[in-house]
Design an enzyme around this catalytic site. Structure first.
Site, PDB file in Angstrom:
ATOM      1  N   HIS A 201      52.680  14.230  31.906  1.00 44.12           N
ATOM      2  CA  HIS A 201      53.578  14.017  30.800  1.00 44.12           C
ATOM      3  C   HIS A 201      54.446  12.783  31.352  1.00 44.12           C
ATOM      4  O   HIS A 201      55.489  13.064  31.541  1.00 44.12           O
ATOM      5  CB  HIS A 201      54.589  15.056  30.855  1.00 44.12           C
ATOM      6  CG  HIS A 201      55.356  15.222  29.615  1.00 44.12           C
ATOM      7  ND1 HIS A 201      56.583  14.377  29.538  1.00 44.12           N
ATOM      8  CD2 HIS A 201      55.751  16.311  28.647  1.00 44.12           C
ATOM      9  CE1 HIS A 201      57.022  14.715  28.496  1.00 44.12           C
ATOM     10  NE2 HIS A 201      56.832  15.538  27.931  1.00 44.12           N
TER      11      HIS A 201
ATOM     12  N   GLU B   9      51.298  10.317  27.215  1.00 41.42           N
ATOM     13  CA  GLU B   9      51.059  11.566  28.042  1.00 41.42           C
ATOM     14  C   GLU B   9      49.664  11.812  27.912  1.00 41.42           C
ATOM     15  O   GLU B   9      48.977  12.030  26.966  1.00 41.42           O
ATOM     16  CB  GLU B   9      51.731  12.647  27.662  1.00 41.42           C
ATOM     17  CG  GLU B   9      53.376  12.505  27.574  1.00 41.42           C
ATOM     18  CD  GLU B   9      54.235  13.528  26.885  1.00 41.42           C
ATOM     19  OE1 GLU B   9      53.508  14.731  26.812  1.00 41.42           O
ATOM     20  OE2 GLU B   9      55.155  13.229  26.243  1.00 41.42           O
TER      21      GLU B   9
HETATM   22  O1  TA6 Z   1      55.833  15.845  25.098  1.00 41.90           O
HETATM   23  C1  TA6 Z   1      56.944  15.740  24.098  1.00 41.90           C
HETATM   24  C2  TA6 Z   1      57.486  17.022  24.031  1.00 41.90           C
HETATM   25  O2  TA6 Z   1      56.705  18.157  23.938  1.00 41.90           O
HETATM   26  C3  TA6 Z   1      58.710  16.978  23.170  1.00 41.90           C
HETATM   27  O3  TA6 Z   1      58.472  17.782  22.355  1.00 41.90           O
HETATM   28  C4  TA6 Z   1      60.141  17.257  24.267  1.00 41.90           C
HETATM   29  O4  TA6 Z   1      60.190  18.737  24.348  1.00 41.90           O
HETATM   30  C5  TA6 Z   1      59.595  16.962  25.280  1.00 41.90           C
HETATM   31  O5  TA6 Z   1      57.943  17.241  25.564  1.00 41.90           O
HETATM   32  C6  TA6 Z   1      60.162  17.297  26.955  1.00 41.90           C
HETATM   33  O6  TA6 Z   1      60.015  18.728  26.879  1.00 41.90           O
HETATM   34  P1  TA6 Z   1      61.136  19.176  28.073  1.00 41.90           P
HETATM   35  O7  TA6 Z   1      60.782  20.826  28.290  1.00 41.90           O
HETATM   36  O8  TA6 Z   1      60.563  18.495  29.479  1.00 41.90           O
HETATM   37  O9  TA6 Z   1      62.509  19.027  27.770  1.00 41.90           O
END
Ligand code: TA6
Length: 300
Positions: free
Chosen positions: A173, A276
Site C-alpha cells: 500500500h 498500491e
Molecule cells: O487504499 C485505499 C484505502 O483502502 C482507503 O479506502 C483508505 O481506507 C486507505 O486505504 C487507508 O486505510 P487505513 O486503514 O490505513 O486508514
C-alpha cells in the site's frame, strides 16, 4: 531480540544497521552508495526510501503512530489477508482490523544480504493464536526488500502451509511523496476498469492519465500495467512496475477524509498519493495447499 544481538547476527557495517526508531520500535536502515531505506520490524513496514540528493520517494505522515497495536501511516503498509474492510464470514467476535493483521504484527528479520551493489533484507511472518482465531489457516509470509541501483524492489511471498486451500487479498500500500497532488498525472491505467470507492460503482478510466481533483479512492482490477507517476511540481517521474499483481489502487483522501484521520495531519494530503500494488476484490488469490504466490513491486 535485543538490538545488539540483531546487529551481531544481521548487521553489516556501513550497510545494514538496527536501531530503536520512533516509539522505540526496532528499525533496520539499509544504505548503499545510491540510496537509503528504513524498515520497521512492526509490519515489516518500509518507512523511507530516498535516492542520494533527492527528496524522499515515500511519504510519511508527520502524525503517524508508532505503536505495537496500530498501523504506521505512510511508507508501504503490507496488507494481508484482506484489503480494506473484511468481507465474507468471520468467526464470531474475531478481530477484523481494516487491511488485515500483517501490518500490525512484528515480523522476524531472517537475513540481510549484500551482493555486488544491492542489499536486501528478508523478513517472515507466521500464524499466531490471534491470527488463527480470526483467520483459521496456516501460512508463511516472506517479504524481501531490495535496495538496488536506481530502484527499490519489494517482494511478498505467501505460502500455503495448510492442508486446505485459502483465499486472500494482499497489497503493498505504497504512499508516494509528491510536490502537489493536484498537479500530478498517473499514466498506465488508461482504459482500465475500476471500482470507485467514492462514487460507489464501477467506472472505466478514460483514455487519459489519472488526475486528482477531489477525494480519490479507486481499485483498478484486471491490470498488470506499469504505472508512471508524473510529478510536475517536483519535476520527477516515478515508475511502479509489478509482477504477480492484477490490481492497482490509487488513493488520495483530500480534505475531509484527511481531517477525519487522527494520524494524518489536516494539511498534508496535497503532498502524497498512494499507488498500491495489490490483488483485491475480483483479483483475490485462491492458493492450494503447499503452493506459494509471489507479488512484487519495483519503484524506480
Ligand atoms: O487504499 C485505499 C484505502 O483502502 C482507503 O479506502 C483508505 O481506507 C486507505 O486505504 C487507508 O486505510 P487505513 O486503514 O490505513 O486508514
Amino acid at each position: 531480540m535485543p538490538m545488539e544481538h540483531l546487529n551481531q547476527r544481521l548487521g553489516i557495517p556501513g550497510i545494514a544497521r538496527f536501531d530503536e526508531g520512533e516509539g522505540g520500535l526496532a528499525r533496520l536502515t539499509l544504505t548503499t552508495p545510491d540510496a537509503a531505506a528504513e524498515i520497521y520490524l512492526h509490519g515489516a513496514h518500509v518507512t523511507q526510501y530516498r535516492r542520494r540528493g533527492q527528496p524522499p520517494v515515500l511519504w510519511m505522515s508527520r502524525k503517524s503512530w508508532f505503536e505495537p497495536t496500530r498501523p504506521i501511516r505512510g511508507g508501504v503498509p503490507v496488507i494481508f489477508p484482506w484489503f480494506g474492510a473484511r468481507t465474507g464470514e468471520a468467526p464470531p467476535g474475531a478481530a477484523s482490523p481494516n487491511h488485515g493483521f500483517a501490518r500490525l504484527m512484528v515480523w522476524h528479520p531472517d537475513a540481510v544480504v549484500q551482493e555486488r551493489d544491492e542489499v536486501r533484507a528478508l523478513f517472515s511472518l507466521h500464524p499466531t493464536a490471534s491470527t488463527r482465531a480470526t483467520w483459521p489457516y496456516e501460512f508463511e509470509l516472506r517479504f524481501t526488500v531490495t535496495l538496488a541501483p536506481g530502484c527499490l524492489r519489494m517482494t511478498l511471498e505467501v505460502e500455503n502451509t495448510d492442508a486446505k486451500p485459502f483465499r486472500f487479498e494482499e497489497a503493498l500500500h505504497t504512499y508516494f511523496t509528491v510536490g502537489d497532488v493536484r498537479q500530478v498525472k498517473v499514466h498506465g491505467l488508461e482504459g482500465a476498469s475500476y471500482l470507485d470507492k467514492v462514487a460507489n460503482g464501477p467506472v472505466r478510466q478514460p483514455a487519459q492519465p489519472i488526475t486528482v481533483a477531489g477525494e480519490t479512492d479507486r481499485l483498478y482490477t484486471g491490470t498488470t500495467a506499469e504505472c508512471v507517476l508524473d510529478d510536475a511540481s517536483l519535476g520527477r517521474r516515478i515508475s511502479v512496475r509489478k509482477r504477480g499483481s492484477n490490481s492497482t489502487v490509487v488513493w488520495n483522501p483530500w480534505t475531509a477524509k484527511a481531517a477525519a484521520m487522527p494520524d494524518f495531519d489536516d494539511h498534508e494530503w496535497p503532498g502524497m498519493i498512494c499507488i498500491e500494488t495489490a490483488n483485491a476484490a475480483a483479483d483475490a488469490v485462491t492458493l492450494p495447499p503447499g503452493e506459494t504466490h509471489v507479488m512484487e513491486a519495483e519503484i524506480a
